[in-house]
Write a protein that holds these residues in place. Sequence first.
Motif, PDB file in Angstrom:
ATOM      1  N   ASP A 188       1.375  -5.860 -10.682  1.00 20.66           N
ATOM      2  CA  ASP A 188       0.038  -5.507 -10.203  1.00 20.66           C
ATOM      3  C   ASP A 188      -0.553  -4.332 -11.517  1.00 20.66           C
ATOM      4  OD1 ASP A 188       0.105  -7.923  -8.725  1.00 20.66           O
ATOM      5  OD2 ASP A 188      -0.159  -6.641  -7.127  1.00 20.66           O
ATOM      6  N   LEU A 189      -0.135  -3.314 -10.826  1.00 16.12           N
ATOM      7  CA  LEU A 189      -0.137  -1.874 -11.858  1.00 16.12           C
ATOM      8  C   LEU A 189       0.290  -2.458 -13.170  1.00 16.12           C
ATOM      9  CD1 LEU A 189       1.323   0.669  -8.999  1.00 16.12           C
ATOM     10  CD2 LEU A 189      -0.927   0.871 -10.032  1.00 16.12           C
ATOM     11  N   LEU A 190       0.820  -2.651 -13.698  1.00 19.97           N
ATOM     12  CA  LEU A 190       1.269  -2.809 -15.145  1.00 19.97           C
ATOM     13  C   LEU A 190       0.493  -3.967 -15.077  1.00 19.97           C
ATOM     14  CD1 LEU A 190       2.896  -2.390 -17.272  1.00 19.97           C
ATOM     15  CD2 LEU A 190       3.991  -4.810 -17.000  1.00 19.97           C
ATOM     16  N   ASN A 191      -0.340  -5.055 -14.809  1.00 19.10           N
ATOM     17  CA  ASN A 191      -1.411  -5.813 -15.687  1.00 19.10           C
ATOM     18  C   ASN A 191      -2.510  -4.458 -15.485  1.00 19.10           C
ATOM     19  OD1 ASN A 191      -0.911  -8.094 -16.074  1.00 19.10           O
ATOM     20  ND2 ASN A 191      -0.419  -8.653 -13.498  1.00 19.10           N
ATOM     21  N   LEU A 192      -3.001  -3.794 -14.967  1.00 21.72           N
ATOM     22  CA  LEU A 192      -3.941  -2.932 -15.186  1.00 21.72           C
ATOM     23  C   LEU A 192      -3.757  -1.824 -16.074  1.00 21.72           C
ATOM     24  CD1 LEU A 192      -4.710  -1.819 -10.994  1.00 21.72           C
ATOM     25  CD2 LEU A 192      -6.404  -3.482 -12.692  1.00 21.72           C
TER      26      LEU A 192
ATOM     27  N   LYS B 208      -4.339   3.114  -9.511  1.00 23.67           N
ATOM     28  CA  LYS B 208      -3.689   2.749  -8.079  1.00 23.67           C
ATOM     29  C   LYS B 208      -4.880   2.431  -7.186  1.00 23.67           C
ATOM     30  CE  LYS B 208       0.728   4.777  -9.037  1.00 23.67           C
ATOM     31  NZ  LYS B 208       1.160   6.589  -9.006  1.00 23.67           N
ATOM     32  N   GLU B 209      -6.178   3.431  -7.617  1.00 25.00           N
ATOM     33  CA  GLU B 209      -7.189   3.230  -6.637  1.00 25.00           C
ATOM     34  C   GLU B 209      -7.872   1.678  -6.147  1.00 25.00           C
ATOM     35  OE1 GLU B 209     -10.037   4.240  -4.498  1.00 25.00           O
ATOM     36  OE2 GLU B 209      -8.484   5.237  -4.040  1.00 25.00           O
ATOM     37  N   THR B 210      -7.930   1.032  -7.391  1.00 22.14           N
ATOM     38  CA  THR B 210      -8.048  -0.256  -7.621  1.00 22.14           C
ATOM     39  C   THR B 210      -7.403  -1.286  -6.885  1.00 22.14           C
ATOM     40  OG1 THR B 210      -9.226  -0.032  -9.308  1.00 22.14           O
ATOM     41  CG2 THR B 210      -8.694  -1.650  -9.386  1.00 22.14           C
ATOM     42  N   LEU B 211      -6.056  -0.770  -7.058  1.00 22.89           N
ATOM     43  CA  LEU B 211      -5.254  -2.133  -6.420  1.00 22.89           C
ATOM     44  C   LEU B 211      -5.192  -1.383  -4.571  1.00 22.89           C
ATOM     45  CD1 LEU B 211      -3.383  -4.032  -7.645  1.00 22.89           C
ATOM     46  CD2 LEU B 211      -1.323  -1.947  -7.609  1.00 22.89           C
ATOM     47  N   LYS B 212      -5.115  -0.412  -4.252  1.00 21.13           N
ATOM     48  CA  LYS B 212      -5.538   0.072  -3.412  1.00 21.13           C
ATOM     49  C   LYS B 212      -6.411  -0.842  -2.763  1.00 21.13           C
ATOM     50  CE  LYS B 212      -6.297   4.436   0.241  1.00 21.13           C
ATOM     51  NZ  LYS B 212      -7.900   3.672   0.434  1.00 21.13           N
TER      52      LYS B 212
ATOM     53  N   LEU C 244       0.528  -1.002   0.008  1.00 20.46           N
ATOM     54  CA  LEU C 244       0.136  -0.299   0.087  1.00 20.46           C
ATOM     55  C   LEU C 244       0.248   1.420   0.416  1.00 20.46           C
ATOM     56  CD1 LEU C 244      -2.627  -0.834   2.357  1.00 20.46           C
ATOM     57  CD2 LEU C 244      -3.160  -0.181   0.242  1.00 20.46           C
ATOM     58  N   SER C 245       1.826   1.214   0.338  1.00 21.59           N
ATOM     59  CA  SER C 245       2.658   2.187   0.696  1.00 21.59           C
ATOM     60  C   SER C 245       3.558   2.570  -0.666  1.00 21.59           C
ATOM     61  CB  SER C 245       3.935   2.338   1.577  1.00 21.59           C
ATOM     62  OG  SER C 245       5.011   1.151   1.286  1.00 21.59           O
ATOM     63  N   GLN C 246       3.840   1.555  -1.319  1.00 15.81           N
ATOM     64  CA  GLN C 246       4.318   1.694  -2.752  1.00 15.81           C
ATOM     65  C   GLN C 246       3.497   2.490  -3.311  1.00 15.81           C
ATOM     66  OE1 GLN C 246       7.911   1.544  -2.618  1.00 15.81           O
ATOM     67  NE2 GLN C 246       7.326   1.436  -0.855  1.00 15.81           N
ATOM     68  N   LEU C 247       2.354   2.656  -3.850  1.00 15.91           N
ATOM     69  CA  LEU C 247       0.862   3.368  -4.667  1.00 15.91           C
ATOM     70  C   LEU C 247       1.618   4.484  -4.827  1.00 15.91           C
ATOM     71  CD1 LEU C 247      -1.722   0.834  -3.177  1.00 15.91           C
ATOM     72  CD2 LEU C 247      -0.577   1.157  -5.594  1.00 15.91           C
ATOM     73  N   ASN C 248       2.109   5.490  -4.020  1.00 17.19           N
ATOM     74  CA  ASN C 248       2.465   6.909  -4.898  1.00 17.19           C
ATOM     75  C   ASN C 248       3.778   6.813  -4.888  1.00 17.19           C
ATOM     76  OD1 ASN C 248       0.687   7.579  -2.920  1.00 17.19           O
ATOM     77  ND2 ASN C 248       0.769   7.890  -0.940  1.00 17.19           N
ATOM     78  N   ASN C 249       4.081   5.330  -5.763  1.00 15.82           N
ATOM     79  CA  ASN C 249       5.673   5.443  -6.042  1.00 15.82           C
ATOM     80  C   ASN C 249       5.696   6.022  -7.967  1.00 15.82           C
ATOM     81  OD1 ASN C 249       7.289   5.030  -4.171  1.00 15.82           O
ATOM     82  ND2 ASN C 249       7.654   3.227  -4.335  1.00 15.82           N
ATOM     83  N   LYS C 250       5.946   6.489  -8.206  1.00 17.41           N
ATOM     84  CA  LYS C 250       6.538   6.614 -10.007  1.00 17.41           C
ATOM     85  C   LYS C 250       7.347   5.744 -10.244  1.00 17.41           C
ATOM     86  CE  LYS C 250       5.635   8.970 -13.664  1.00 17.41           C
ATOM     87  NZ  LYS C 250       3.844   8.906 -14.145  1.00 17.41           N
ATOM     88  N   PHE C 251       6.176   4.864 -10.678  1.00 16.43           N
ATOM     89  CA  PHE C 251       7.689   3.194 -11.452  1.00 16.43           C
ATOM     90  C   PHE C 251       7.775   3.431 -12.989  1.00 16.43           C
ATOM     91  CE2 PHE C 251       4.684   1.711  -8.174  1.00 16.43           C
ATOM     92  CZ  PHE C 251       5.822   1.223  -7.641  1.00 16.43           C
ATOM     93  N   ASP C 252       8.920   3.628 -13.437  1.00 17.11           N
ATOM     94  CA  ASP C 252       9.433   2.963 -15.073  1.00 17.11           C
ATOM     95  C   ASP C 252       9.132   1.885 -15.525  1.00 17.11           C
ATOM     96  OD1 ASP C 252      10.455   3.763 -17.322  1.00 17.11           O
ATOM     97  OD2 ASP C 252      12.524   4.400 -16.067  1.00 17.11           O
TER      98      ASP C 252
ATOM     99  N   ALA D 279      -5.464   2.949 -18.990  1.00 20.49           N
ATOM    100  CA  ALA D 279      -4.054   4.456 -18.717  1.00 20.49           C
ATOM    101  C   ALA D 279      -4.923   5.301 -17.591  1.00 20.49           C
ATOM    102  CB  ALA D 279      -4.181   5.205 -20.258  1.00 20.49           C
ATOM    103  N   ASP D 280      -5.664   4.757 -17.348  1.00 21.88           N
ATOM    104  CA  ASP D 280      -6.267   5.451 -16.014  1.00 21.88           C
ATOM    105  C   ASP D 280      -4.868   5.140 -14.795  1.00 21.88           C
ATOM    106  OD1 ASP D 280      -6.918   7.415 -14.149  1.00 21.88           O
ATOM    107  OD2 ASP D 280      -9.316   7.361 -15.159  1.00 21.88           O
ATOM    108  N   GLU D 281      -3.889   6.071 -14.469  1.00 22.31           N
ATOM    109  CA  GLU D 281      -3.417   5.428 -14.298  1.00 22.31           C
ATOM    110  C   GLU D 281      -3.637   5.771 -11.987  1.00 22.31           C
ATOM    111  OE1 GLU D 281       1.791   6.689 -11.901  1.00 22.31           O
ATOM    112  OE2 GLU D 281       0.947   7.660 -13.461  1.00 22.31           O
ATOM    113  N   ALA D 282      -4.511   7.217 -11.872  1.00 16.62           N
ATOM    114  CA  ALA D 282      -5.010   7.415 -10.617  1.00 16.62           C
ATOM    115  C   ALA D 282      -6.047   6.400 -10.056  1.00 16.62           C
ATOM    116  CB  ALA D 282      -5.464   8.422 -10.615  1.00 16.62           C
TER     117      ALA D 282
END
Length: 711
Positions: free
Chosen positions: A171-175, A186-190, A129-137, A180-183
């Motif tokens: 997990d984020l890459l799968n979504l 991240k809410e879905t994953l949260k 959960l704490s990593q969801l605010n990160n910017k991933f490359d 393309a809606d990043e926000a």
Amino acid sequence: MFKRFYMLVVLGAALACNAAPSQKVPVTTPGDLQPDAQQSVVLKEVASLISRYNYKKVPLDDSLSKIIYNRYLKSLDENHNYLLASDVKQFETYKLKLDDDIQEGNLNDVFQMFNVYKKRYNDRIKYSLSQLNNKFDFNQNEDFVYDRDSLPFVASEADMNVLWTKRVKYDLLNLRLASADEAKNKETLKKRYENLISQFNKLNNQDVFQFFMDAVTNSIDPHTTYFNPANAAQFNIEMSKTLEGIGATLASENDYVTIKSIVPGGPADKSKQIYVDDRIVAVAQGANGEFQDIIGWRVDNAITLIRGAKGTLVRLKLLSKGKSLADKPHVVELVREKIVVQDQSVKKEIKTYNENGRTYKIGIINVPAFYIDFAAYKAGDPNYKSTTRDVKLILDTLKRQNVDGVVMDLRQNGGGSLVEAIDLSGLFIKTGPVVQVRDVKNKIEVDQDEDPAIAWTGPMAVLTDRFSASASEIFAGAMQDYGRALIIGTQTYGKGTVQSVIDLDQVISPSVSDMIARVTNKQKVAGSQSKFGQLNLTMAKFYRISGGSTQHKGVTPDISFPAIIPLDKYGEDTEPSALPYDMIQPSPYSKVGDFSAVLPTLKQMHNSRMANNVSYKYLLEDIADFKKRDAEKSITLNEQQLKQKRDADEARSLEHDNQRRVAMGLQPLKKGAPRPKNEDLDFLKYEAGQIVTDYASMGNKMTAAPTKVDP
């Protein structure tokens, strides 16, 4: 014989010790789960029953302790995603101690292991959960190793953080590949991670006890099994295919117990007041019982309250879809009824074939399990439900529809009632032995079909796969030994052992039960069937009437199909604790047919069809692809590379599916189009019917006169 397998086995009402053992109280932290006195008594009782009566004799010593330890550790963290190497090193002090713990009824070490795992699990999801605010490359060339069971446990928390950062990125890459809606992603994953924590923290000490008891019993043999009270109730429902309740299936969604489907004709359906997606917020027993709030409950605990005896009243407070807790729930009163679980009952269909200018009709009978409503049978209900009764009714219907042959489809049928396997065999032979059973004292009993009536005398095949097991193998083996049916498909599972059901409520002495109730202040929950659960104990071994055991080897088909289910991953011969194959003397019986003269021709006709069959070709390719993917242990986290791979896989799958569809006379699908409902692309089932048609067109060229087989 009927009593041996089905009646509750009571091996002495006072085998249990007179009191729960005194145990050193472990150091605990808030949120830790702890064993109770009842579980201590059950542990000792189960160990005693296994050591005295189990078919396979295994001493409870340090050697077995190591096996139990490894199984339990694997059940907690098989993929090495949560526990640190230092945790496992600490646990190793228990490796040679668990045998002593079991004999003493001491579960402190077991729960200590779980509580460490629980902390690590929660830590990992909170870290995610704490990593969801990160910017991933997502343009980096890096891989995520998802299959870690053969890798060492992670050495440090820093290394664990690296692993889980990649997991969050995956997990984020799968979504991201879907939207393309990043926000939003991240809410879905949260929400997903928060739900994982919520559901995990609903585990209770009964769950932990079940995990450990699975490790204990499976270390003895794969089919000796302990069921806690809730699991015992579910097991018996699955055996009988009936339950007493309201006629609805439930699931947990966002802390609400939610209606997911309604059984036609059941109390919920007849009320006309309950709908799919309604949420049950409270349950009350009878007309005057107090409502109990069940928001946030585990679904199995809610089911315990909602199920109950036929004719009893239950009241539900319901919130319709779209309403919130601020809205007033509506109350529905329901009288519980007996519900038949139709989805897992015998079903039929008819396939038509053209051979030599003539149309043949083949009845396909799907038998998903060997079930019997034993309680109804015992009570004298003339309409009790069973596999044999259902198949007999279907055969009568198929005869009226003038079918030319029958396929008994036992794929995915894991077995069930021994009695039903014998009775079902009796529908296709006049009289004679069906199976031999050798007990723990090496006494051999031959179970016979004594009913001379035959429900079907025409051409017949039995369709099997790797998950056809136990009672399925008894039936298939008998049909093969008698020469009554062709066996078509793949080698079966190889489960050739007999389990007897022991109701631990009948074994543990009343004085101990009363003492536990006083100490723990526990009372029997409304609608529950047991306080202590049940033990399914391996007490005998099956043998075919030809002398070979079904154990380990299963039944080998006369005409083989490709193994969709990997034979090297599933089956009795893959279980380290499985009993071996062996043989005893055959039982005298008279064969009713012999396919040896026509089998080469039938195989040649089948092979010729498959050589030009598009579905068969792609099935073989799919099996090869599965083996290749199964060997992979990592996946790329580069968005472009992963998208290209998935697009290629999707295009290949769609091409294969459409070529199968065209070959079966169906319209191809466009990319993204929904599949039509109730569409049958099971060409192997169709081919099994074709083989029966081939045989029927030959004029049933089996040996006409019965052939005597003697020891």
